[in-house]
Design a protein around this motif. Structure first.
Motif, PDB file in Angstrom:
ATOM      1  N   ALA A  58      49.184  17.020  44.987  1.00 43.59           N
ATOM      2  CA  ALA A  58      50.166  17.748  44.181  1.00 43.59           C
ATOM      3  C   ALA A  58      51.353  18.211  45.011  1.00 43.59           C
ATOM      4  N   LEU A  59      51.120  18.517  46.294  1.00 43.96           N
ATOM      5  CA  LEU A  59      52.212  18.958  47.157  1.00 43.96           C
ATOM      6  C   LEU A  59      53.263  17.872  47.337  1.00 43.96           C
ATOM      7  N   VAL A  60      52.862  16.620  47.216  1.00 42.11           N
ATOM      8  CA  VAL A  60      53.808  15.503  47.284  1.00 42.11           C
ATOM      9  C   VAL A  60      54.265  15.084  45.888  1.00 42.11           C
ATOM     10  N   LEU A  61      53.338  15.058  44.952  1.00 40.50           N
ATOM     11  CA  LEU A  61      53.635  14.625  43.585  1.00 40.50           C
ATOM     12  C   LEU A  61      54.715  15.487  42.947  1.00 40.50           C
ATOM     13  N   PHE A  62      54.610  16.805  43.088  1.00 42.49           N
ATOM     14  CA  PHE A  62      55.543  17.719  42.429  1.00 42.49           C
ATOM     15  C   PHE A  62      56.557  18.302  43.403  1.00 42.49           C
ATOM     16  N   ALA A 121      57.413  25.652  39.667  1.00 46.81           N
ATOM     17  CA  ALA A 121      58.545  25.618  40.596  1.00 46.81           C
ATOM     18  C   ALA A 121      59.255  24.269  40.536  1.00 46.81           C
ATOM     19  N   TYR A 122      58.476  23.191  40.400  1.00 43.62           N
ATOM     20  CA  TYR A 122      59.075  21.852  40.278  1.00 43.62           C
ATOM     21  C   TYR A 122      59.971  21.779  39.044  1.00 43.62           C
ATOM     22  N   ALA A 175      40.366  19.535  46.889  1.00 40.78           N
ATOM     23  CA  ALA A 175      41.182  19.384  48.102  1.00 40.78           C
ATOM     24  C   ALA A 175      42.100  18.185  47.976  1.00 40.78           C
ATOM     25  N   CYS A 176      41.600  17.090  47.419  1.00 38.08           N
ATOM     26  CA  CYS A 176      42.432  15.895  47.213  1.00 38.08           C
ATOM     27  C   CYS A 176      43.605  16.202  46.293  1.00 38.08           C
ATOM     28  N   LEU A 177      43.349  16.940  45.227  1.00 34.93           N
ATOM     29  CA  LEU A 177      44.398  17.237  44.255  1.00 34.93           C
ATOM     30  C   LEU A 177      45.448  18.184  44.814  1.00 34.93           C
ATOM     31  N   VAL A 178      45.019  19.163  45.626  1.00 39.23           N
ATOM     32  CA  VAL A 178      45.990  20.081  46.230  1.00 39.23           C
ATOM     33  C   VAL A 178      46.940  19.310  47.140  1.00 39.23           C
ATOM     34  N   TRP A 214      37.963  25.186  42.528  1.00 38.56           N
ATOM     35  CA  TRP A 214      38.636  24.616  41.365  1.00 38.56           C
ATOM     36  C   TRP A 214      39.601  25.625  40.743  1.00 38.56           C
ATOM     37  N   ALA A 215      39.144  26.855  40.604  1.00 36.91           N
ATOM     38  CA  ALA A 215      39.994  27.873  39.987  1.00 36.91           C
ATOM     39  C   ALA A 215      41.242  28.133  40.821  1.00 36.91           C
ATOM     40  N   ALA A 216      41.041  28.300  42.144  1.00 36.09           N
ATOM     41  CA  ALA A 216      42.182  28.564  43.020  1.00 36.09           C
ATOM     42  C   ALA A 216      43.123  27.365  43.074  1.00 36.09           C
ATOM     43  N   SER A 217      42.571  26.168  43.140  1.00 35.02           N
ATOM     44  CA  SER A 217      43.398  24.969  43.226  1.00 35.02           C
ATOM     45  C   SER A 217      44.231  24.765  41.972  1.00 35.02           C
ATOM     46  N   MET A 218      43.603  24.928  40.818  1.00 31.09           N
ATOM     47  CA  MET A 218      44.341  24.736  39.573  1.00 31.09           C
ATOM     48  C   MET A 218      45.421  25.802  39.388  1.00 31.09           C
ATOM     49  N   ALA A 219      45.118  27.028  39.816  1.00 31.43           N
ATOM     50  CA  ALA A 219      46.121  28.089  39.721  1.00 31.43           C
ATOM     51  C   ALA A 219      47.318  27.775  40.613  1.00 31.43           C
ATOM     52  N   PHE A 220      47.025  27.301  41.827  1.00 29.20           N
ATOM     53  CA  PHE A 220      48.119  26.964  42.741  1.00 29.20           C
ATOM     54  C   PHE A 220      48.931  25.794  42.208  1.00 29.20           C
ATOM     55  N   ILE A 221      48.267  24.761  41.709  1.00 28.41           N
ATOM     56  CA  ILE A 221      48.976  23.592  41.188  1.00 28.41           C
ATOM     57  C   ILE A 221      49.838  23.978  39.989  1.00 28.41           C
TER      58      ILE A 221
END
Length: 781
Positions: free
Chosen positions: A174-178, A748-749, A168-171, A735-742
């Motif tokens: 990542a929305l701000v980072l990228f 896109a970035y 959750a932290c990484l999602v 983890w799988a869903a988060s990494m796929a989304f990231i």
């Protein structure tokens, strides 16, 4: 919404578990609490490394994405013409005017001062070359880039401090980072990096403060309370939209105070003296100290800007007299009866003007006018702007010319049409509540209309009998019989074709409005050797700080609200969450390079969708409760409403107010709200996948409380193979869903990166491929 962090009674990383105050303090309970604390600390020590490693990685990536190619382009880009120029004015100590508070601009000036720049370049035009003008633009741009990188770290810290799992932290991070918008805005000499950084820091500091609510008035409690106030002060000292951050923090603070005052609690309620201490501490930490810091930056602003400059015209003559080399003070000429003068409105800068044409007998709305000579506001210098100022006597003797003074009753003769200025009880063309200004001939002016031609000179903040001068005397021209002030305003519609689209002049009944002010620009034809042109060396005056501050505040708010003109890249708030359009920042026709301000579409659409999902979840939960169906356990519901609800409040507070603003709005105004939507997205991801708490994952809250009652041994010996297996499967799926989304987010970035970094140039086909929602990109043909 009692808190921004999880309301679950569970151990937070690096903190001591909070025992239930309703269980008493028996020896068994104390032993049980101690055992659980040891267990929690042991678990934290073995599991924090993954969060710390992740924070280091996202911080490095934040610096890489923000600093990559920061020297390109080596030209002035978009609003760098404003904020780079303001930094140069600070370095030259030249007074300027801007609608934003000084803190963010002072930081840019500080960056220039650190590298020894003298501010010689004034950033006049987009596309001006930095290298040929020897501008340390990389140093300037490095300041916001560093802030943008640190914002990424703070977003991760907010989620971590709020107790969310690593995916959750990484999602959220990542929305701000990228995000291409956050990157693009923080690589240029713009204020938004400062605004977003301290907005995020305010949220983090408040969460840290709230977590110490069980140890009030301790050193750490005071530290995080004061840091929250300091951070919020930096937000509003950068832009006035920082008030939204105060609201975001203020709401949970008030709810927390209400909980402290809850006299219905059997145990733990505070006495009124204790509550008063809590209330006073928050007033000091979150209102008094932030306001004093806010004033401090204005004091620095005034202390630096001591020389006359382009901002003089926005200030009163009294203020301008505090600046050295002030042209207004140097060029001021005393006005005598019989002089021909040109009067200009202080705010709109139009001249008082008249011509032979008359008002139409009947206006479009059916109202009847006087059908007499038009008096209008004209933006250009013209002979029709000249008026002879005369004493109030019907037959003035001009052989002995005397000085016009504050409070005198005067008349004005229009030179070209040989008519007399007048106002009367006839409605103006567009405002039935205001009086029409017109001119009448000699016969009427000397006969039954004589009284209507009398006006009083009221110099703003002037003393009785003060000399009336050009430039330095801002005045109100008040009609003597009806007590209305001559007035115009940029919001008044321009006159129709019969008035040549000129500004309407009318009589305002509200004499107190600062928009009633005019000044005399010149006395044409005054001989060069006139004694009135002889200047005495004037000393720089001083004004009390609060007087200067209040005057500047009035001017800032007025001109901020006046930013209503159209702009080709302006947008409406409804467009922002869906990223319907961006802003063209810079182009290079030779290389086909361009910087187009645009967010990461995948990230923005995902975050906006999650906001809608959260609203749906909350609505469904409320309906279920009212139907007697409890679909969520107490812990999940508390976390959903408190932590996720706090993030949603931040988003709403930084987004919804823009709907009631009348000024120009652009996509960058959504950046603080977008950051909040990223926090919501991370929280909702955890809720949907129902991840077990990262700390004390071996125990449910019910088991912990049961262990406190029975002794810690019963907690540690209860096996939970089924629950652990489900939690493990949930974590793996997350983890799988988060990494796929990231991964999609990163794609896109990178896909839109050429538009963010301005390099490399794209072919027509490549530009067209990026026009996802008909973005108005350049070089698409």
């Amino acid at each position: 919404m009692s808190s921004p962090s999880s309301a679950r009674q569970r151990t937070k990383r690096g903190t001591t578990p909070v025992p239930d105050p309703n269980l008493g303090s028996t020896k068994e309970n104390i032993v049980a609490d101690a055992n659980i604390t040891k267990l929690a600390h042991k678990k934290v020590a073995s599991s924090d490394w993954d969060y710390r490693l992740a924070m280091v990685i996202v911080t490095i990536l934040g610096f890489v994405t923000r600093f990559y190619g920061i020297s390109h382009p080596d030209q002035v880009v978009f609003d760098e013409v404003h904020f780079g120029k303001f930094a140069s004015y600070y370095l030259q100590r030249t007074y300027f005017f801007d609608v934003h508070p000084p803190f963010g601009k002072l930081l840019f000036a500080f960056a220039g001062w650190l590298v020894g720049y003298d501010g010689a370049f004034l950033f006049e035009n987009i596309g001006d070359n930095y290298i040929s003008n020897k501008v340390p633009y990389v140093a300037y741009r490095s300041m916001p880039a560093m802030m943008g990188a640190l914002t990424v770290t703070i977003v991760f810290s907010i989620m971590w401090e709020s107790g969310y799992s690593l995916p959750a932290c990484l999602v959220a991070t990542a929305l701000v980072l990228f995000d291409n918008a956050h990157i693009g805005q923080t690589r240029l000499i713009l204020l938004d990096a400062t605004l977003v950084l301290f907005m995020a820091l305010s949220v983090l500091c408040y969460i840290r403060f709230y977590k110490l609510r069980h140890v009030p008035f301790s050193r750490k409690w005071w530290k995080w309370l004061l840091l929250t106030g300091v951070s919020m002060s930096c937000v509003i000292s950068t832009k006035y939209v920082g008030a939204f951050t105060f609201f975001s923090i203020g709401v949970p603070v008030m709810i927390d105070l209400w909980d402290l005052l809850d006299v219905n609690r059997k145990q733990g309620a505070l006495s009124f003296p204790e509550f008063g201490k809590h209330f006073a501490a928050r007033i000091i930490g979150l209102i008094v100290i932030p306001f004093l810091m806010y004033l401090f930056w204005f004091q620095v602003h005034f202390a630096i800007l001591t020389r006359s400059g382009p901002g003089d015209d926005f200030m009163t003559p009294e203020f301008q007299a505090t600046l050295s080399d002030n042209l207004m003070t140097q060029q001021a000429v005393g006005i005598e009866y019989g002089d021909n003068i040109a009067m200009r409105h202080k705010d709109t800068r139009v001249y008082l003007h008249s011509h032979f044409d008359k008002y139409p007998l009947r206006y479009d709305d059916g109202r009847i006018s006087s059908n007499s000579q038009q008096v209008t506001g004209y933006p250009h210098n013209d002979t029709n702007n000249l008026w002879q100022i005369l004493p109030s006597t019907a037959t003035p003797d001009l052989n002995e010319r005397t000085q016009v003074r504050n409070g005198d009753i005067v008349r004005f003769r229009h030179i070209v049409t040989d008519s007399w200025l007048l106002t009367h009880d006839v409605a103006s063309p567009s405002m039935p509540t205001n009086q029409e200004f017109t001119c009448v001939d000699h016969e009427a002016a000397g006969g039954d209309r004589y009284q209507d031609t009398l006006f009083e000179i009221r110099i703003e903040n002037g003393k009785p009998g003060q000399d009336f001068k050009t430039m330095s005397s801002h005045f109100k021209l008040v009609h003597y019989p009806t007590k209305v002030a001559m007035w115009t305003h940029p919001t008044i519609p321009a006159l129709p074709d019969w008035g040549y689209k000129q500004a309407e002049i009318n009589g305002n009944k509200n004499l107190l409005q600062s928009t009633n002010l005019w000044f005399v620009e010149e006395v044409p034809g005054l001989p060069e050797d006139s004694p009135r042109r002889r200047k005495e060396e004037k000393k720089v005056k001083s004004l009390p700080f609060m007087q200067k501050y209040l005057e500047l505040q009035r001017a800032m708010f007025y001109h901020n609200n006046a930013l209503t003109s159209s702009h080709p890249y302006a947008s409406f708030p409804i467009h922002w969450p869906f990223l319907l359009r961006g802003v063209s920042f810079w182009t290079n026709s030779e290389t086909k390079e361009q910087i187009y301000f645009l967010g990461n579409p995948v990230g923005w659409w995902f975050a906006s969708s999650v906001l809608a999902i959260l609203v749906g979840i909350l609505f469904a939960d409320q309906v279920s409760i009212r139907r007697g169906v409890d679909a969520l356990d107490k812990r999940a519901r508390s976390r959903l409403y408190n932590s996720t609800g706090f993030f949603f409040l931040i988003w709403a507070a930084h987004y919804l107010p823009f709907y009631i603003m009348g000024r120009q709005l652009f996509l960058h105004h959504y950046l603080p709200a977008h950051l909040a939507s990223a926090l919501v997205a991370g929280a909702v991801v955890e809720f949907i996948f129902n991840i077990e708490p990262a700390d004390l994952a071996s125990f449910t809250d019910a088991q912990i409380q049961d262990g406190v009652k029975k002794g810690a041994k019963s907690v540690s010996t209860q096996p939970r193979p089924v629950r652990e297996r489900i939690a493990g499967q949930s974590l793996l799926a997350t983890w799988a869903a988060s990494m796929a989304f990231i991964a999609v987010l990163v794609w896109a970035y990178l896909f839109f990166a050429p538009l963010t970094y301005g390099t490399p140039g794209l072919t027509v086909e490549q530009v067209i491929a990026r026009k996802w929602l008909n973005y108005d990109l350049h070089f698409a043909k």
